[in-house]
Design a protein around this motif. Structure first.
Motif, PDB file in Angstrom:
ATOM      1  N   THR A 278       0.750   4.296  -2.677  1.00  0.00           N
ATOM      2  CA  THR A 278       0.319   5.788  -2.139  1.00  0.00           C
ATOM      3  C   THR A 278       1.527   6.677  -2.180  1.00  0.00           C
ATOM      4  O   THR A 278       1.219   7.854  -2.161  1.00  0.00           O
ATOM      5  CB  THR A 278      -0.101   5.880  -0.805  1.00  0.00           C
ATOM      6  OG1 THR A 278       0.616   5.200  -0.242  1.00  0.00           O
ATOM      7  CG2 THR A 278      -1.421   4.939  -0.778  1.00  0.00           C
TER       8      THR A 278
ATOM      9  N   PRO B 150       1.318   9.543  -5.310  1.00  0.00           N
ATOM     10  CA  PRO B 150       0.148  10.546  -5.151  1.00  0.00           C
ATOM     11  C   PRO B 150       0.436  11.458  -3.616  1.00  0.00           C
ATOM     12  O   PRO B 150       0.216  12.609  -3.968  1.00  0.00           O
ATOM     13  CB  PRO B 150      -1.019   9.367  -5.023  1.00  0.00           C
ATOM     14  CG  PRO B 150      -0.705   8.306  -5.346  1.00  0.00           C
ATOM     15  CD  PRO B 150       0.659   8.132  -5.426  1.00  0.00           C
ATOM     16  N   LEU B 151       1.093  10.828  -2.781  1.00  0.00           N
ATOM     17  CA  LEU B 151       0.987  11.569  -1.422  1.00  0.00           C
ATOM     18  C   LEU B 151       2.288  12.843  -1.860  1.00  0.00           C
ATOM     19  O   LEU B 151       2.203  13.817  -1.669  1.00  0.00           O
ATOM     20  CB  LEU B 151       1.521  10.762  -0.455  1.00  0.00           C
ATOM     21  CG  LEU B 151       0.465  10.025   0.213  1.00  0.00           C
ATOM     22  CD1 LEU B 151       1.015   9.140   1.289  1.00  0.00           C
ATOM     23  CD2 LEU B 151      -0.526  10.810   0.735  1.00  0.00           C
TER      24      LEU B 151
ATOM     25  N   GLU C 225      -3.924  12.120   2.879  1.00  0.00           N
ATOM     26  CA  GLU C 225      -3.464  10.644   3.070  1.00  0.00           C
ATOM     27  C   GLU C 225      -4.693   9.940   3.167  1.00  0.00           C
ATOM     28  O   GLU C 225      -4.589   8.540   2.657  1.00  0.00           O
ATOM     29  CB  GLU C 225      -2.947  10.631   4.502  1.00  0.00           C
ATOM     30  CG  GLU C 225      -2.035   9.349   4.517  1.00  0.00           C
ATOM     31  CD  GLU C 225      -1.117   9.690   5.862  1.00  0.00           C
ATOM     32  OE1 GLU C 225      -0.704  10.745   6.253  1.00  0.00           O
ATOM     33  OE2 GLU C 225      -0.723   8.398   6.387  1.00  0.00           O
TER      34      GLU C 225
ATOM     35  N   ALA D 125      -1.995   4.467  -9.846  1.00  0.00           N
ATOM     36  CA  ALA D 125      -2.479   5.308  -8.662  1.00  0.00           C
ATOM     37  C   ALA D 125      -2.297   6.805  -9.336  1.00  0.00           C
ATOM     38  O   ALA D 125      -2.783   7.989  -8.566  1.00  0.00           O
ATOM     39  CB  ALA D 125      -1.682   5.134  -7.435  1.00  0.00           C
TER      40      ALA D 125
ATOM     41  N   ARG E 289      -7.767   5.357  -2.449  1.00  0.00           N
ATOM     42  CA  ARG E 289      -7.584   4.703  -3.505  1.00  0.00           C
ATOM     43  C   ARG E 289      -6.718   3.695  -3.947  1.00  0.00           C
ATOM     44  O   ARG E 289      -6.566   2.913  -4.768  1.00  0.00           O
ATOM     45  CB  ARG E 289      -7.026   6.406  -4.277  1.00  0.00           C
ATOM     46  CG  ARG E 289      -6.820   5.991  -5.915  1.00  0.00           C
ATOM     47  CD  ARG E 289      -8.048   5.893  -6.680  1.00  0.00           C
ATOM     48  NE  ARG E 289      -7.725   5.846  -8.202  1.00  0.00           N
ATOM     49  CZ  ARG E 289      -8.029   5.039  -8.872  1.00  0.00           C
ATOM     50  NH1 ARG E 289      -8.954   4.175  -8.514  1.00  0.00           N
ATOM     51  NH2 ARG E 289      -7.763   4.883 -10.198  1.00  0.00           N
ATOM     52  N   GLY E 290      -5.530   3.767  -3.098  1.00  0.00           N
ATOM     53  CA  GLY E 290      -4.756   2.542  -3.089  1.00  0.00           C
ATOM     54  C   GLY E 290      -5.227   1.382  -2.624  1.00  0.00           C
ATOM     55  O   GLY E 290      -4.800   0.370  -3.387  1.00  0.00           O
TER      56      GLY E 290
ATOM     57  N   ARG F 129       0.513   0.905  -8.593  1.00  0.00           N
ATOM     58  CA  ARG F 129       1.533   1.998  -8.560  1.00  0.00           C
ATOM     59  C   ARG F 129       1.238   2.868  -9.507  1.00  0.00           C
ATOM     60  O   ARG F 129       1.137   4.219  -9.494  1.00  0.00           O
ATOM     61  CB  ARG F 129       2.704   1.546  -8.263  1.00  0.00           C
ATOM     62  CG  ARG F 129       3.606   2.930  -7.793  1.00  0.00           C
ATOM     63  CD  ARG F 129       5.094   2.325  -7.383  1.00  0.00           C
ATOM     64  NE  ARG F 129       5.809   1.539  -8.461  1.00  0.00           N
ATOM     65  CZ  ARG F 129       7.198   0.975  -8.574  1.00  0.00           C
ATOM     66  NH1 ARG F 129       7.830   1.190  -7.325  1.00  0.00           N
ATOM     67  NH2 ARG F 129       7.642   0.473  -9.296  1.00  0.00           N
TER      68      ARG F 129
ATOM     69  N   ALA G 226      -5.554   8.947  -0.251  1.00  0.00           N
ATOM     70  CA  ALA G 226      -4.636   8.319  -1.261  1.00  0.00           C
ATOM     71  C   ALA G 226      -4.626   6.831  -0.709  1.00  0.00           C
ATOM     72  O   ALA G 226      -4.485   5.938  -1.486  1.00  0.00           O
ATOM     73  CB  ALA G 226      -3.228   8.590  -0.832  1.00  0.00           C
ATOM     74  N   ASN G 227      -4.917   6.687   0.500  1.00  0.00           N
ATOM     75  CA  ASN G 227      -4.917   5.345   0.945  1.00  0.00           C
ATOM     76  C   ASN G 227      -6.059   4.651   0.399  1.00  0.00           C
ATOM     77  O   ASN G 227      -6.133   3.602   0.029  1.00  0.00           O
ATOM     78  CB  ASN G 227      -4.944   5.235   2.669  1.00  0.00           C
ATOM     79  CG  ASN G 227      -3.747   5.385   3.340  1.00  0.00           C
ATOM     80  OD1 ASN G 227      -2.527   5.117   2.525  1.00  0.00           O
ATOM     81  ND2 ASN G 227      -3.645   5.989   4.470  1.00  0.00           N
TER      82      ASN G 227
ATOM     83  N   LEU H  64       0.774  -1.205  -0.033  1.00  0.00           N
ATOM     84  CA  LEU H  64       0.017   0.075  -0.065  1.00  0.00           C
ATOM     85  C   LEU H  64       0.682   1.219  -0.007  1.00  0.00           C
ATOM     86  O   LEU H  64       0.610   2.202  -0.761  1.00  0.00           O
ATOM     87  CB  LEU H  64      -1.009  -0.088   1.174  1.00  0.00           C
ATOM     88  CG  LEU H  64      -1.892   1.110   1.264  1.00  0.00           C
ATOM     89  CD1 LEU H  64      -2.809   1.261   0.104  1.00  0.00           C
ATOM     90  CD2 LEU H  64      -2.771   1.086   2.680  1.00  0.00           C
ATOM     91  N   GLU H  65       2.045   1.075   0.632  1.00  0.00           N
ATOM     92  CA  GLU H  65       2.948   2.481   0.862  1.00  0.00           C
ATOM     93  C   GLU H  65       3.430   2.645  -0.302  1.00  0.00           C
ATOM     94  O   GLU H  65       3.622   3.849  -0.926  1.00  0.00           O
ATOM     95  CB  GLU H  65       3.918   2.328   2.132  1.00  0.00           C
ATOM     96  CG  GLU H  65       3.217   2.529   3.390  1.00  0.00           C
ATOM     97  CD  GLU H  65       4.202   1.977   4.507  1.00  0.00           C
ATOM     98  OE1 GLU H  65       3.592   2.288   5.839  1.00  0.00           O
ATOM     99  OE2 GLU H  65       5.064   1.210   4.084  1.00  0.00           O
TER     100      GLU H  65
END
Ligand code: ADP
Ligand code: MG
Length: 243
Positions: free
Chosen positions: A102, A105-106, A113, A155, A119-120, A152, A116-117, A98-99
């Motif tokens: 995201t 985008p972050l 956040e 995203a 959507r991720g 990724r 972004a999470n 997940l990180e």
């Protein structure tokens, strides 16, 4: 149909070596353009130029009519609109799935956040990794890692996705799950340029086949036409070597 991505007489040199020779090619919205051809024919370079990972020395590449080289164009914005996935997934090893999804985008888009999470998570569900969101790359198979890499790229909400031999480094039994994700993306209407050696995928999912040889596009055609009745000697020769 409007052309989303246009290559207009593109020339690319590495030093004295002419690796893309007057390449012209249009990719329409929602089209899946599959690029095939022998090793060294310029397929990767073509995709890399479309993402401005490489500069071109002649001609023009346009996204939605805007030249990538337009001095007034926001190159970072243009680049965000072109997602790219490579043979090597290059995930950040110390970040979870997940990180990894995201991060851009972050950082690049400054998205909130929570958004972004959300959507991720949605994208990881979409590539079949809903249960692996908090796994680290070394806990995932190659096929799973490549699916994270696809999520990724998605995203950033790209207008077009470029895939460069994304299954070539995978164990054979993991190839299918990645191709399946790409097939679903295509069915959902994503515009895609796909360099691949997977001829089954090319034939079934491709809307158009582009054969490159020695830095030139030597034949383009609908998959049925190309695979059953190639028009050029290069096309015939390429297909005969697959058998
Ligand atoms: P393909 O993806 O079809 O195998 P490439 O686009 O990788 O082909 O390579 C096309 C040609 O450009 C090859 O002759 C290759 O050796 C050359 N080439 C690719 N990248 C570079 C580079 N960074 N520097 C010099 N030559 C390169
Ligand atoms: Mg290549």
């Amino acid at each position: 149909m409007s052309h989303l991505l246009e290559f207009d007489e593109v020339d690319k040199y590495f030093g004295d070596t002419h690796v893309l020779k007057q390449v012209s090619l249009d990719v329409d919205e929602t089209e899946v353009c599959v690029v095939i051809g022998p090793s060294g024919s310029g397929k990767s370079t073509l995709l890399r130029c479309a993402n401005r990972l490489e500069e071109i020395q002649g001609g023009e590449i346009r996204l939605d009519g805007v030249p990538l080289s337009d001095p007034d164009a926001d190159i970072n914005r243009l680049r965000q609109q072109i997602g790219m996935v490579f043979q090597s997934f290059n995930l950040f090893p110390h970040k979870t799935a997940l990180e990894n999804v995201t991060l851009a985008p972050l950082k690049v888009r400054g998205i909130d956040e929570d958004m972004a999470n959300a959507r991720g998570e949605e994208l990881l569900e979409q590539v079949g990794l809903g249960a692996q969101m908090n796994s680290y790359p070394n806990q995932l198979s190659g096929g799973q890692q490549q699916r994270v890499a696809i999520a990724r790229a998605l995203a950033m909400d790209p207008k077009v996705m470029l895939f460069d031999e994304v299954t070539s480094a995978l164990d054979p039994e993991l190839v299918g799950e990645v191709l399946e994700v790409m097939r679903t993306l295509a069915d959902d209407g994503m515009t895609m340029m796909v360099v691949t050696h997977e001829m089954g995928f090319a034939r079934e999912v491709g809307d158009r086949i582009v054969l490159m040889a020695d830095g030139s596009v030597v034949e383009t055609g609908a998959p049925e036409q190309f695979f059953e009745n190639p028009e050029t000697e290069r096309g015939k020769k390429f297909l005969s070597k697959l058998l």
